[in-house]
Design an enzyme around this catalytic site. Structure first.
Site, short mmCIF file in Angstrom:
data_model
loop_
_atom_site.label_atom_id
_atom_site.label_comp_id
_atom_site.label_asym_id
_atom_site.label_seq_id
_atom_site.Cartn_x
_atom_site.Cartn_y
_atom_site.Cartn_z
N HIS A 112 -14.30 17.14 8.45
CA HIS A 112 -14.17 17.19 6.99
C HIS A 112 -12.76 17.72 6.71
CE1 HIS A 112 -14.86 18.88 2.94
NE2 HIS A 112 -15.92 18.12 2.86
N GLN A 190 -22.93 21.61 8.05
CA GLN A 190 -24.09 20.70 8.05
C GLN A 190 -25.18 21.13 9.02
OE1 GLN A 190 -24.46 18.54 5.78
NE2 GLN A 190 -22.39 18.45 4.98
N LYS A 211 -25.70 24.87 0.98
CA LYS A 211 -26.22 23.63 1.59
C LYS A 211 -27.56 23.96 2.25
CE LYS A 211 -21.53 21.87 2.42
NZ LYS A 211 -21.23 20.60 1.78
N CYS A 347 -14.68 13.13 1.82
CA CYS A 347 -13.73 14.19 2.19
C CYS A 347 -13.52 14.25 3.70
CB CYS A 347 -14.16 15.57 1.68
SG CYS A 347 -14.22 15.68 -0.08
N1 PMP Z 1 -17.27 20.95 6.46
C1 PMP Z 1 -18.24 20.03 6.45
C2 PMP Z 1 -18.70 19.44 7.75
C3 PMP Z 1 -18.83 19.66 5.24
O1 PMP Z 1 -19.81 18.76 5.22
C4 PMP Z 1 -18.38 20.25 4.04
C5 PMP Z 1 -18.97 19.86 2.69
N2 PMP Z 1 -19.33 18.55 2.55
C6 PMP Z 1 -17.36 21.19 4.11
C7 PMP Z 1 -16.83 21.53 5.33
C8 PMP Z 1 -16.85 21.87 2.87
O2 PMP Z 1 -17.86 22.67 2.39
P1 PMP Z 1 -17.73 23.51 1.03
O3 PMP Z 1 -17.97 22.55 -0.06
O4 PMP Z 1 -18.81 24.53 1.19
O5 PMP Z 1 -16.39 24.12 1.01
#
Ligand code: PMP
Length: 394
Positions: A112, A190, A211, A347
């Site tokens: 991400h 995740q 999450k 993202c």
């Molecule tokens: N890392 C991963 C693997 C994610 O899935 C996400 C959110 N989709 C994030 C980081 C970022 O998370 P946050 O929105 O809590 O900053």
């Protein structure tokens, strides 16, 4: 016994839609919302400051969540710093580690942006970045072995990808990093709350509150095994023992990493949400979500004109309908049945665009998702795919 009907009563919004966007953020249970309301209505004050009874109660409740999270993750709560989210936690590590010019960070092509951009940004400080290749959503640990060098200061990898739901061998990678004298950071965005994890073998773990732990948005934590590896990056009130016009001395961690007024209601709500996850048992959540993932995979992969990218059993399921823009598909799922899914590059541009230039549609299931909802989702994708092939059908 996993009592899904009772669990769903904790989430009133689920009676209004089919929420398949839990990888982005989960719904918040009633008990967490009630705890936040109680904070506002009954005792709202600031954390850690003031001798009055409201401030004492606020501080107690806030710190209670640290204890609950520590027990849940199997680590000393004193080594958990509350953050705004996963991104904030990763940035705290990226900017707080004491880098020297020529140090090296190793990450992967599966990340991400939250676990990619902060390391790219270190280039300005003379830190080199190596990116391990991925194949079908997995990194090969032998590539890590080959990439490690005496200059490697940190290896950083997600536990579960947010695009495909694939699981990386983080324990093996930690052993390799440590044998080479490097530290390891795991992005547990995740995995925390979705599957059992032991985090005490890692140097840093970024954990979202909003999450798998079912907490409210604006919550997260960074596990720091050894605070001597990390400096503070944000200065202000609430983190100091003493201040003179000549300088200051810091409070011990974790307080020194939490300047200013934190997200007090959010953290209090998070504590209640984690208690629900504990009651459900994370092993059972994992079993439930895996079964839903299998059901969705079997359903989607039997539809002609649908390409499924995630492996069978992943509750984070990326797919595309042939010839259809992922956003258009997501909009149609919403319009037809109120099904909420993500679409696009998630993202994670390098990984998602490697699957398809415009990315994918991603359905992600949570502990509260029902097999009936997955069935409606699959049937709706089938209708969309057949209409795509035969525009006159509905
Ligand atoms: N890392 C991963 C693997 C994610 O899935 C996400 C959110 N989709 C994030 C980081 C970022 O998370 P946050 O929105 O809590 O900053």
């Amino acid at each position: 016994m996993y009592d899904l009907a009772r669990l769903r009563e904790e989430f009133p919004v689920l009676s209004t839609c089919i929420y398949l966007d839990s990888a982005s953020t989960t719904q918040t249970p009633r008990r967490a919302v009630d705890a936040m309301c109680a904070y506002f209505y009954e005792y709202a004050a600031n954390h850690g400051r003031g001798a009055h009874h409201l401030a004492r109660k606020t501080t107690e409740r806030y710190e209670e969540t640290r204890e609950i999270l520590g027990v849940f993750l199997g680590v000393d709560p004193g080594h958990l710093v509350f953050t705004k989210n996963t991104t904030d936690a990763i940035n705290m590590a990226a900017h707080g580690i004491c880098w020297r010019e020529g140090d090296e960070v190793i990450t992967t092509a599966l990340e991400h942006h939250a676990n990619l951009l902060p390391w790219m940004a270190l280039k300005e400080r003379g830190v080199d970045l190596k990116i391990l290749p991925q194949k079908n959503g997995f990194v090969d640990p032998s590539d890590l072995q080959d990439a490690l060098s005496p200059r490697t200061k940190l290896v950083t990898v997600n536990h579960v990808t947010n695009v495909l739901g694939t699981v990386q061998p983080v324990e093996e990678m930690a052993r390799m990093a440590h044998d080479a004298g490097a530290m390891i950071l795991v992005d547990a965005a995740q995995s925390a709350g979705h599957m059992p994890i032991r985090i005490d073998g890692f140097d840093f773990v970024a954990v979202p509150g909003h999450k798998g732990l079912l907490g409210p948005q604006g919550t997260g934590a960074l596990y720091v095994k050894d605070y001597s590896a990390l400096s503070i990056t944000c200065h202000g009130g609430g983190i100091v023992e003493e201040v003179t016009l000549q300088g200051f001395t810091l409070l011990p961690p974790p307080a020194r990493f939490e300047p200013g007024t934190p997200n007090i209601p959010g953290v209090i709500g998070l504590g209640k949400a984690i208690q629900l996850v504990e009651e459900l048992r994370v092993e059972e959540i994992h079993r439930h979500e895996t079964r839903l993932g299998e059901q969705a995979y079997d359903g989607l992969s039997s539809i002609s004109g649908v390409a499924v990218f995630s492996p069978r059993g992943s509750p984070v399921l990326s797919f595309n309908v042939d010839g259809m823009d992922p956003h258009a598909c997501a909009e149609e799922l919403d319009r037809r049945e109120g099904i909420c899914v993500r679409s696009g590059l998630h993202c994670a541009h390098p990984l998602a665009s490697s699957l398809s230039p415009g990315g994918t549609v991603r359905a992600s299931m949570g502990c509260y998702t029902s097999p009936g909802e997955v069935q409606v989702f699959v049937e709706t994708v089938e209708k969309i795919a057949s209409r795509k092939k035969n525009p006159r059908s509905r």
